[in-house]
Write a protein that holds these residues in place. Structure first.
Motif, PDB file in Angstrom:
ATOM      1  N   VAL A  27       0.843  -1.193   0.000  1.00  0.00           N
ATOM      2  CA  VAL A  27       0.000   0.000   0.000  1.00  0.00           C
ATOM      3  C   VAL A  27       0.880   1.246   0.000  1.00  0.00           C
ATOM      4  CG1 VAL A  27      -1.773   1.295   1.243  1.00  0.00           C
ATOM      5  CG2 VAL A  27      -1.827  -1.219   1.230  1.00  0.00           C
ATOM      6  N   ARG A  28       0.606   2.161  -0.902  1.00  0.00           N
ATOM      7  CA  ARG A  28       1.339   3.423  -0.925  1.00  0.00           C
ATOM      8  C   ARG A  28       0.808   4.365   0.153  1.00  0.00           C
ATOM      9  NH1 ARG A  28       1.039   5.862  -6.735  1.00  0.00           N
ATOM     10  NH2 ARG A  28      -1.011   4.857  -6.638  1.00  0.00           N
ATOM     11  N   VAL A  29       1.713   5.131   0.711  1.00  0.00           N
ATOM     12  CA  VAL A  29       1.363   6.124   1.732  1.00  0.00           C
ATOM     13  C   VAL A  29       1.741   7.496   1.209  1.00  0.00           C
ATOM     14  CG1 VAL A  29       1.798   6.942   4.072  1.00  0.00           C
ATOM     15  CG2 VAL A  29       1.698   4.471   3.609  1.00  0.00           C
ATOM     16  N   PHE A  30       0.791   8.455   1.300  1.00  0.00           N
ATOM     17  CA  PHE A  30       1.044   9.840   0.919  1.00  0.00           C
ATOM     18  C   PHE A  30       1.110  10.662   2.200  1.00  0.00           C
ATOM     19  CE2 PHE A  30      -0.636   7.849  -2.778  1.00  0.00           C
ATOM     20  CZ  PHE A  30      -0.132   8.540  -3.877  1.00  0.00           C
ATOM     21  N   ALA A  31       2.146  11.506   2.311  1.00  0.00           N
ATOM     22  CA  ALA A  31       2.321  12.296   3.532  1.00  0.00           C
ATOM     23  C   ALA A  31       2.998  13.619   3.198  1.00  0.00           C
ATOM     24  CB  ALA A  31       3.154  11.521   4.548  1.00  0.00           C
ATOM     25  N   PRO A  32       2.826  14.656   4.038  1.00  0.00           N
ATOM     26  CA  PRO A  32       3.535  15.920   3.818  1.00  0.00           C
ATOM     27  C   PRO A  32       5.045  15.726   3.918  1.00  0.00           C
ATOM     28  CG  PRO A  32       1.729  16.203   5.382  1.00  0.00           C
ATOM     29  CD  PRO A  32       1.898  14.729   5.178  1.00  0.00           C
ATOM     30  N   ALA A  33       5.793  16.523   3.185  1.00  0.00           N
ATOM     31  CA  ALA A  33       7.253  16.382   3.156  1.00  0.00           C
ATOM     32  C   ALA A  33       7.900  16.720   4.492  1.00  0.00           C
ATOM     33  CB  ALA A  33       7.839  17.258   2.050  1.00  0.00           C
ATOM     34  N   SER A  34       7.180  17.387   5.386  1.00  0.00           N
ATOM     35  CA  SER A  34       7.740  17.666   6.712  1.00  0.00           C
ATOM     36  C   SER A  34       8.000  16.381   7.493  1.00  0.00           C
ATOM     37  CB  SER A  34       6.790  18.571   7.504  1.00  0.00           C
ATOM     38  OG  SER A  34       5.512  17.975   7.631  1.00  0.00           O
ATOM     39  N   LEU A  35       7.406  15.253   7.047  1.00  0.00           N
ATOM     40  CA  LEU A  35       7.602  13.965   7.710  1.00  0.00           C
ATOM     41  C   LEU A  35       8.667  13.107   7.023  1.00  0.00           C
ATOM     42  CD1 LEU A  35       3.859  13.090   8.429  1.00  0.00           C
ATOM     43  CD2 LEU A  35       5.587  13.812  10.081  1.00  0.00           C
ATOM     44  N   ALA A  36       9.390  13.676   6.091  1.00  0.00           N
ATOM     45  CA  ALA A  36      10.428  12.913   5.371  1.00  0.00           C
ATOM     46  C   ALA A  36      11.675  12.807   6.244  1.00  0.00           C
ATOM     47  CB  ALA A  36      10.751  13.585   4.041  1.00  0.00           C
ATOM     48  N   ILE A  37      11.589  11.961   7.265  1.00  0.00           N
ATOM     49  CA  ILE A  37      12.661  11.782   8.251  1.00  0.00           C
ATOM     50  C   ILE A  37      13.243  10.384   8.060  1.00  0.00           C
ATOM     51  CG2 ILE A  37      13.201  11.763  10.718  1.00  0.00           C
ATOM     52  CD1 ILE A  37      10.624  13.452  11.106  1.00  0.00           C
ATOM     53  N   PRO A  38      14.501  10.288   7.680  1.00  0.00           N
ATOM     54  CA  PRO A  38      15.080   8.959   7.373  1.00  0.00           C
ATOM     55  C   PRO A  38      14.909   7.960   8.501  1.00  0.00           C
ATOM     56  CG  PRO A  38      16.559  10.702   6.647  1.00  0.00           C
ATOM     57  CD  PRO A  38      15.462  11.376   7.416  1.00  0.00           C
ATOM     58  N   GLU A  39      15.077   8.392   9.749  1.00  0.00           N
ATOM     59  CA  GLU A  39      14.977   7.467  10.877  1.00  0.00           C
ATOM     60  C   GLU A  39      13.563   6.893  11.021  1.00  0.00           C
ATOM     61  OE1 GLU A  39      18.235  10.322  11.372  1.00  0.00           O
ATOM     62  OE2 GLU A  39      16.085  10.568  11.027  1.00  0.00           O
ATOM     63  N   SER A  71      10.885   1.487   4.536  1.00  0.00           N
ATOM     64  CA  SER A  71       9.601   1.733   3.868  1.00  0.00           C
ATOM     65  C   SER A  71       9.680   2.866   2.856  1.00  0.00           C
ATOM     66  CB  SER A  71       8.514   2.058   4.902  1.00  0.00           C
ATOM     67  OG  SER A  71       8.224   0.951   5.721  1.00  0.00           O
ATOM     68  N   ALA A  72      10.870   3.400   2.649  1.00  0.00           N
ATOM     69  CA  ALA A  72      11.020   4.582   1.794  1.00  0.00           C
ATOM     70  C   ALA A  72      10.359   4.439   0.429  1.00  0.00           C
ATOM     71  CB  ALA A  72      12.495   4.931   1.639  1.00  0.00           C
ATOM     72  N   PRO A  73      10.480   3.308  -0.272  1.00  0.00           N
ATOM     73  CA  PRO A  73       9.883   3.231  -1.614  1.00  0.00           C
ATOM     74  C   PRO A  73       8.361   3.366  -1.628  1.00  0.00           C
ATOM     75  CG  PRO A  73      11.529   1.503  -1.321  1.00  0.00           C
ATOM     76  CD  PRO A  73      11.281   2.104   0.028  1.00  0.00           C
ATOM     77  N   ARG A  74       7.694   3.001  -0.537  1.00  0.00           N
ATOM     78  CA  ARG A  74       6.232   3.043  -0.534  1.00  0.00           C
ATOM     79  C   ARG A  74       5.667   4.418  -0.153  1.00  0.00           C
ATOM     80  NH1 ARG A  74       3.286  -0.709   2.217  1.00  0.00           N
ATOM     81  NH2 ARG A  74       4.956  -2.050   2.993  1.00  0.00           N
ATOM     82  N   VAL A  75       6.495   5.296   0.431  1.00  0.00           N
ATOM     83  CA  VAL A  75       5.999   6.585   0.926  1.00  0.00           C
ATOM     84  C   VAL A  75       6.249   7.669  -0.120  1.00  0.00           C
ATOM     85  CG1 VAL A  75       5.996   8.238   2.806  1.00  0.00           C
ATOM     86  CG2 VAL A  75       6.561   5.842   3.268  1.00  0.00           C
ATOM     87  N   HIS A  76       5.172   8.296  -0.561  1.00  0.00           N
ATOM     88  CA  HIS A  76       5.261   9.415  -1.494  1.00  0.00           C
ATOM     89  C   HIS A  76       4.988  10.706  -0.728  1.00  0.00           C
ATOM     90  CE1 HIS A  76       4.543   6.976  -5.444  1.00  0.00           C
ATOM     91  NE2 HIS A  76       5.574   6.567  -4.750  1.00  0.00           N
TER      92      HIS A  76
END
Length: 523
Positions: free
Chosen positions: A387-399, A404-409
Motif C-alpha cells: 500500500v502506498r502512503v502519501f504524507a507531507p514532506a515535513s515527515l520525510a525523516i530517514p529514521e 519503507s522509503a519506496p512506498r511513501v510518497h
C-alpha cells in the motif's frame, strides 16, 4: 471589472475625511479610533462584518475590502491616481478647510469646511458640505452609531500617526520562533537567516532611508501546543509585520492579527494553517489540507475507477489539524463525485491490519506526528501490504521512514528535479554571512519569506502602512525568491505556491527524489 470598481470607490471616497473647524475635537478614544482604522483600511466593521455601501441610483453594492477607503486614496489619506484620475488628499488638514474653487476634474467644487455632521451626511446620504447631491459614484454607506463614531475618530487623526513598527529611521518586524527546547536550533537558524537578509538590505542604504530591524520572541511553548503565544507579545511590542514564524497551526492570536491588519508571511505551518482569503496570514507553501487535496487529485487522475469503489484511507494523529486533513480529502473526493474515504484516528483506534490484509486499500493519506507515521509503516510492513502512503514532506525523516522509503510518497511543494531552484546564490549568501547549513527546509523557508517581505516593503514605498503592505503582498505575481517556485498572491489568494511534486526519500543520501512532475492545484 475589479479595476473599474476600484476606480468608482476612488472617485467616491474623496469625501470621507475631515476635522471639525469650529473647535479642536476631544481626544479620540484609542480603542474607538482603532475600530475606525479597521473600517477605513480594511472595510471591516466594529463587529467584524464587511463594510457596505451602495452606488446610486441602481444600488450596486460594494462590500468589504472593495469598499475600504484606503484601497483608493491611500492608507494615509494623501491621495493617489487610478486610471489617470487624480484622487485628492483627504487628510484632516485638507478637508477641514473651506475650498473656494474646484480642483482638477473631480466633483469637489467650492464648499465650506466639513464639520462632523456634514461629513456623516456625505458618507451616508451622499450630500456634500454645501448641500449638493454627490454623483452616482459616491457610495451611500450603511453605518451604525458605533461605526459612525469609530470612523470619525479615526478620520480626525488620519495620516498623523504612523502604524506600529514605523519610525523615521527604522521598520521593525517580528518573528515568533522557538529559541529554546528541542526546536530551538531550528528557530535560531531561521532567525539568523532573516537577520542576514535584513543586513544586506541595510548595507545598501535600507528601505527609503529606514533600516530593517528584527525582533524575535521565543515561541517554543506555542510550537509544543501551549497556550502561550509569542505573536501576541510581538503585537504588543509594536511591530509592523511578522515574518518566518514557525507554528503547528491556527492560533488564538490570528484574530488579533486580523483585527490589527498586521500581515504575517509564513513559510509553512507544521500541521496545517489558516489560508482564508481575508486572512492576514500569507503562506508561501500550501498548508497540509491543501496537500491532502493535491494527493486526491493525483490519485484521481490515475486511479479513478478504484476510488469509485471507495478504496482510499485517511489516517491522522487526531486534533484540529488532523481533522482538517481528513475533511480536505473528503471534500476533494466529493467534489469529484467519488466515494468518501475511510477515516482513522490513531489516538482512538488500532490499525485494522487484518481487514486491510483481506482487502488492501489503494492508498493511505497520513498526516500527524512522526511517531504516528512510524506506527503506520511498521504495521504495513508486518503484514507485507503493498500500500502506498502519501504524507507531507515535513515527515520525510530517514529514521522514521527506514526501509519503507519506496512506498511513501511525500508531497513536496518547494521544487525538485527540473523545477528545483538554483541555490548557488543562496549558498553564497550563507557563506558571506558565515551561516552554516543546518535544517535546510527551515533556512530556505525563512530566506524566501524574508525576500517576499522586502519586495512588498519596497513596492509599498516611503509611506508604508500595514494596509499598504498587505495590498502589495496581494499584488505579487510570479515573484522569484531565489530558493522556491515563483510566488503569486492575490486579494483572494493567500497561498503563494499552489502545487507540489511527489517524492520518495533516498535511503542512502537522505534526500528527496522526485517521482512525478509538478501537480498544480485544481480550483
Amino acid at each position: 471589472m475589479m479595476r473599474a470598481r476600484w476606480f468608482l470607490v476612488a472617485v467616491a471616497s474623496v469625501w470621507l475625511g475631515c476635522k471639525k473647524p469650529e473647535a479642536a475635537p476631544l481626544p479620540a478614544d484609542p480603542k474607538v479610533a482603532k475600530h475606525g482604522r479597521t473600517l477605513f483600511q480594511r472595510g471591516r466593521s466594529v463587529r467584524g462584518t464587511p463594510l457596505t455601501g451602495f452606488l446610486a441610483p441602481e444600488r450596486v453594492e460594494l462590500s468589504g475590502e472593495v469598499a475600504a477607503c484606503a484601497r483608493c486614496h491611500g492608507p494615509s489619506g494623501r491621495g493617489s491616481a487610478e486610471g489617470g484620475v487624480e484622487v485628492p488628499d483627504i487628510s484632516p488638514g485638507a478637508l477641514g478647510h473651506a475650498r473656494t474653487r474646484a480642483v482638477g476634474e473631480l466633483e469637489d467644487r467650492s464648499r465650506p469646511a466639513y464639520t462632523r455632521e456634514a461629513l456623516l451626511r456625505a458618507i451616508m446620504e451622499g450630500r456634500s458640505a454645501s448641500g449638493r447631491t454627490l454623483g452616482v459614484t459616491m457610495p451611500r454607506y450603511v453605518l451604525s452609531p458605533e461605526e459612525q463614531a469609530a470612523l470619525l475618530s479615526y478620520l480626525e487623526r488620519l495620516g498623523e500617526e504612523p502604524d506600529p513598527g514605523i519610525s523615521p529611521t527604522t521598520l521593525t518586524v517580528g518573528a515568533a520562533l522557538p529559541l529554546t527546547g528541542k526546536l530551538g536550533p531550528v528557530g535560531q537558524e531561521a532567525a539568523a537567516v532573516v537577520r542576514a537578509v535584513f543586513a544586506d538590505v541595510n548595507a545598501s542604504g535600507g528601505l527609503f532611508r529606514r533600516k530593517l530591524e528584527l525582533v524575535v520572541e521565543d515561541d517554543a511553548s506555542s510550537i509544543e501546543a501551549s497556550p502561550t503565544d509569542a505573536t501576541t507579545r510581538l503585537l504588543e511590542r509594536g511591530v509592523l509585520a511578522l515574518v518566518a514564524s514557525m507554528r503547528r497551526g491556527p492560533l488564538p492570536s490570528d484574530a488579533r492579527l486580523t483585527e490589527e491588519g498586521a500581515p504575517l508571511i509564513l513559510p509553512l505551518a507544521l500541521n496545517g494553517g489558516v489560508s482564508d482569503e481575508d486572512s492576514p496570514v500569507f503562506f508561501l507553501y500550501p498548508d497540509e489540507p491543501t496537500l491532502a487535496r493535491l494527493a486526491v487529485q493525483s490519485l484521481a487522475r490515475a486511479h479513478e475507477a478504484e476510488l469509485r469503489r471507495g478504496s482510499l484511507l485517511v489516517v491522522h494523529a487526531g486534533g484540529a489539524s488532523g481533522t482538517a486533513w481528513a475533511l480536505a480529502a473528503r471534500d476533494e473526493l466529493a467534489r469529484r463525485a467519488l466515494r468518501p474515504p475511510e477515516v482513522l484516528t490513531l489516538s482512538d483506534s488500532p490499525l485494522p491490519l487484518e481487514r486491510w490484509a483481506a482487502e488492501p486499500p489503494l492508498a493511505v493519506l497520513y498526516a500527524g506526528t512522526p511517531e504516528g507515521l512510524d506506527t503506520l509503516l511498521r504495521g504495513l510492513e508486518q503484514r507485507a501490504l503493498p500500500v502506498r502512503v502519501f504524507a507531507p514532506a515535513s515527515l520525510a525523516i530517514p529514521e522514521v521512514v527506514g526501509r519503507s522509503a519506496p512506498r511513501v510518497h511525500f508531497l513536496y511543494p518547494a521544487g525538485l528535479g527540473e523545477r528545483a531552484p538554483d541555490l548557488e546564490d543562496f549558498a553564497a549568501f550563507m557563506k558571506r554571512h558565515d551561516l552554516r547549513p543546518g535544517h535546510a527546509a527551515f533556512q530556505l523557508g525563512a530566506y524566501a519569506a524574508a525576500r517576499v517581505l522586502v519586495e512588498a516593503l519596497t513596492r509599498a514605498g516611503a509611506e508604508v502602512t500595514r494596509a499598504s503592505l498587505t495590498q502589495h503582498l496581494e499584488a505579487l505575481r510570479d515573484f522569484d525568491t531565489g530558493v522556491s517556485p515563483p510566488v503569486t498572491f492575490g486579494a483572494n489568494r493567500r497561498v503563494g505556491i499552489q502545487g507540489a511534486q511527489l517524492a520518495t526519500l533516498d535511503a542512502a543520501t537522505g534526500q528527496l527524489v522526485p517521482v512525478s512532475g509538478w501537480i498544480p492545484l485544481s480550483p
